[in-house]
Design an enzyme around this catalytic site. Sequence first.
Site, PDB file in Angstrom:
ATOM      1  N   ARG A  44       0.827  -1.212   0.000  1.00 30.53           N
ATOM      2  CA  ARG A  44       0.000   0.000   0.000  1.00 30.53           C
ATOM      3  C   ARG A  44       0.863   1.264   0.000  1.00 30.53           C
ATOM      4  O   ARG A  44       0.534   2.250  -0.654  1.00 30.53           O
ATOM      5  CB  ARG A  44      -0.948  -0.027   1.215  1.00 30.53           C
ATOM      6  CG  ARG A  44      -1.909   1.133   1.264  1.00 30.53           C
ATOM      7  CD  ARG A  44      -3.053   0.896   2.275  1.00 30.53           C
ATOM      8  NE  ARG A  44      -3.735   2.145   2.572  1.00 30.53           N
ATOM      9  CZ  ARG A  44      -3.693   2.764   3.752  1.00 30.53           C
ATOM     10  NH1 ARG A  44      -3.013   2.249   4.765  1.00 30.53           N
ATOM     11  NH2 ARG A  44      -4.330   3.906   3.921  1.00 30.53           N
ATOM     12  N   HIS A  48       0.498   4.092  -2.814  1.00 33.12           N
ATOM     13  CA  HIS A  48       0.106   5.482  -2.513  1.00 33.12           C
ATOM     14  C   HIS A  48       1.214   6.480  -2.837  1.00 33.12           C
ATOM     15  O   HIS A  48       0.933   7.645  -3.129  1.00 33.12           O
ATOM     16  CB  HIS A  48      -0.337   5.613  -1.054  1.00 33.12           C
ATOM     17  CG  HIS A  48      -1.739   5.143  -0.820  1.00 33.12           C
ATOM     18  ND1 HIS A  48      -2.534   5.618   0.184  1.00 33.12           N
ATOM     19  CD2 HIS A  48      -2.489   4.248  -1.488  1.00 33.12           C
ATOM     20  CE1 HIS A  48      -3.720   5.021   0.140  1.00 33.12           C
ATOM     21  NE2 HIS A  48      -3.714   4.174  -0.867  1.00 33.12           N
ATOM     22  N   TRP A 187     -10.380  -8.912   2.379  1.00 34.70           N
ATOM     23  CA  TRP A 187     -11.242  -9.158   1.216  1.00 34.70           C
ATOM     24  C   TRP A 187     -11.538 -10.641   1.024  1.00 34.70           C
ATOM     25  O   TRP A 187     -12.430 -11.012   0.297  1.00 34.70           O
ATOM     26  CB  TRP A 187     -10.593  -8.581  -0.040  1.00 34.70           C
ATOM     27  CG  TRP A 187     -10.649  -7.080  -0.095  1.00 34.70           C
ATOM     28  CD1 TRP A 187     -11.614  -6.334  -0.727  1.00 34.70           C
ATOM     29  CD2 TRP A 187      -9.732  -6.136   0.467  1.00 34.70           C
ATOM     30  NE1 TRP A 187     -11.350  -4.995  -0.560  1.00 34.70           N
ATOM     31  CE2 TRP A 187     -10.202  -4.840   0.158  1.00 34.70           C
ATOM     32  CE3 TRP A 187      -8.559  -6.234   1.212  1.00 34.70           C
ATOM     33  CZ2 TRP A 187      -9.555  -3.661   0.558  1.00 34.70           C
ATOM     34  CZ3 TRP A 187      -7.909  -5.068   1.611  1.00 34.70           C
ATOM     35  CH2 TRP A 187      -8.408  -3.805   1.290  1.00 34.70           C
TER      36      TRP A 187
HETATM   37 FE1  CCH Z   1      -6.229  -0.437  -1.776  1.00 30.62          FE
HETATM   38  N1  CCH Z   1      -7.256   0.002  -0.109  1.00 30.62           N
HETATM   39  N2  CCH Z   1      -7.532   0.677  -2.883  1.00 30.62           N
HETATM   40  N3  CCH Z   1      -5.128  -0.783  -3.449  1.00 30.62           N
HETATM   41  N4  CCH Z   1      -4.890  -1.460  -0.657  1.00 30.62           N
HETATM   42  C1  CCH Z   1      -6.962  -0.404   1.163  1.00 30.62           C
HETATM   43  C2  CCH Z   1      -5.953  -1.270   1.544  1.00 30.62           C
HETATM   44  C3  CCH Z   1      -5.031  -1.808   0.661  1.00 30.62           C
HETATM   45  C4  CCH Z   1      -8.647   1.298  -2.418  1.00 30.62           C
HETATM   46  C5  CCH Z   1      -9.011   1.432  -1.087  1.00 30.62           C
HETATM   47  C6  CCH Z   1      -8.356   0.818  -0.034  1.00 30.62           C
HETATM   48  C7  CCH Z   1      -5.386  -0.297  -4.700  1.00 30.62           C
HETATM   49  C8  CCH Z   1      -6.546   0.362  -5.102  1.00 30.62           C
HETATM   50  C9  CCH Z   1      -7.537   0.799  -4.246  1.00 30.62           C
HETATM   51  C10 CCH Z   1      -3.821  -2.185  -1.158  1.00 30.62           C
HETATM   52  C11 CCH Z   1      -3.315  -2.114  -2.435  1.00 30.62           C
HETATM   53  C12 CCH Z   1      -3.914  -1.417  -3.486  1.00 30.62           C
HETATM   54  C13 CCH Z   1      -7.902   0.163   2.074  1.00 30.62           C
HETATM   55  C14 CCH Z   1      -7.898  -0.051   3.571  1.00 30.62           C
HETATM   56  C15 CCH Z   1      -8.773   0.918   1.336  1.00 30.62           C
HETATM   57  C16 CCH Z   1      -9.958   1.705   1.859  1.00 30.62           C
HETATM   58  C17 CCH Z   1      -6.864   0.837   4.262  1.00 30.62           C
HETATM   59  C18 CCH Z   1      -6.823   0.540   5.742  1.00 30.62           C
HETATM   60  O1  CCH Z   1      -7.852   0.718   6.398  1.00 30.62           O
HETATM   61  O2  CCH Z   1      -5.762   0.106   6.221  1.00 30.62           O
HETATM   62  C19 CCH Z   1      -9.419   1.828  -3.526  1.00 30.62           C
HETATM   63  C20 CCH Z   1     -10.741   2.573  -3.430  1.00 30.62           C
HETATM   64  C21 CCH Z   1      -8.733   1.508  -4.653  1.00 30.62           C
HETATM   65  C22 CCH Z   1      -9.188   1.846  -6.034  1.00 30.62           C
HETATM   66  O3  CCH Z   1      -9.113   1.101  -6.949  1.00 30.62           O
HETATM   67  C23 CCH Z   1      -4.270  -0.591  -5.557  1.00 30.62           C
HETATM   68  C24 CCH Z   1      -4.169  -0.163  -7.011  1.00 30.62           C
HETATM   69  C25 CCH Z   1      -3.354  -1.286  -4.800  1.00 30.62           C
HETATM   70  C26 CCH Z   1      -2.009  -1.841  -5.188  1.00 30.62           C
HETATM   71  C27 CCH Z   1      -1.701  -2.211  -6.415  1.00 30.62           C
HETATM   72  C28 CCH Z   1      -3.304  -3.050  -0.120  1.00 30.62           C
HETATM   73  C29 CCH Z   1      -2.168  -4.065  -0.265  1.00 30.62           C
HETATM   74  C30 CCH Z   1      -4.071  -2.806   1.027  1.00 30.62           C
HETATM   75  C31 CCH Z   1      -3.942  -3.492   2.381  1.00 30.62           C
HETATM   76  C32 CCH Z   1      -3.120  -2.660   3.340  1.00 30.62           C
HETATM   77  C33 CCH Z   1      -2.968  -3.276   4.705  1.00 30.62           C
HETATM   78  O4  CCH Z   1      -2.450  -2.573   5.574  1.00 30.62           O
HETATM   79  O5  CCH Z   1      -3.343  -4.431   4.924  1.00 30.62           O
END
Ligand code: CCH
Length: 288
Positions: A44, A48, A187
């Site tokens: 993440r 970001h 998920w």
């Molecule tokens: Fe994401 N993501 N993401 N994401 N994401 C969140 C967590 C992760 C969206 C929303 C969220 C991508 C695209 C999107 C990861 C990778 C990617 C969370 C929870 C949200 C909300 C954050 C939390 O509460 O910790 C949305 C909307 C989009 C739109 O498409 C893309 C692109 C990627 C990478 C290629 C990962 C990995 C996480 C998990 C982080 C964790 O701490 O477990």
Amino acid sequence: TPSAAGKTEKKKNIDYQQVYNDIAEMLDEDSDYDDGSYGPVLVRLAWHASGTYDKDTKTGGSNGATMRFAPESKHAANNGLAIARDLMEKIHAKYPEISYGDLWTLAGVCAVQELGGPTIPWRAGREDAFETSCTPDGRLPDAGKKEDHIRDIFYRMGFNDQEIVALAGAHALGRCHPDRSGFEGPWQEAPTVFSNEYFKAISTRKWVKKDLKNGGWQWVDKNNTDVMMLPAEIAMYNDKEFKKYFDLYAKDEDKFFKDFAAVFQKLLELGVPFKGDEKVYHFKRTTE
Ligand code: CCH
């Protein structure tokens, strides 16, 4: 201290495979953290740092690592990423020559590979910038919005519909945290394994709305309410153009791995001023 932006630097002599190995070793050093791996939060961070890119103004992206500074570090979308940045400080202390943009993207590549994902080709070349290069708030997607918003955000970076869906498959990893995004849960049931399970989950399960204590809502699996989907994701799945790619990747994990490797590399390289003669690394997994 960060090196000056644009400064011509002498050729760096960094063993990037060793950096990869050191990050890999760190991933499961705290079994009490989330599901036992720092991998997801590092993916993440890489995303970001990169997903702020705007192809028209050529601003943002992983190049400057401007998330080190407020205001960008304080943008709500980046809640919780201090954990990942602090982990990377330990690596940076050992390899002070590496730029933060190179380090954070390499960590994302390492996490994907070590958790079972495809090999992501990676190149060095990012240079640290100052806080004056921080991007404005609002460049990252809002999970409470719909598919048209997701298209606006990712088209601005230069991605097409298929690439957007492939990237979303990263949500096989990790979970939502109530104190970070306000959403809650993973998920699917194996959040430390990179796979196409995210696509299988979204396309085969029965999703029902659940109200959250903070006033928001999300989708949960009717048969296992611990697993979730974001409002934006089910909105995407209900879009005909997006849906065909979700269904494709649910059926064909090899195709997902191949497409993800290409599109994740593209994401991590948005706006990076490569000279063209950079070595392309294919890092060896620590399990190989
Ligand atoms: Fe994401 N993501 N993401 N994401 N994401 C969140 C967590 C992760 C969206 C929303 C969220 C991508 C695209 C999107 C990861 C990778 C990617 C969370 C929870 C949200 C909300 C954050 C939390 O509460 O910790 C949305 C909307 C989009 C739109 O498409 C893309 C692109 C990627 C990478 C290629 C990962 C990995 C996480 C998990 C982080 C964790 O701490 O477990």
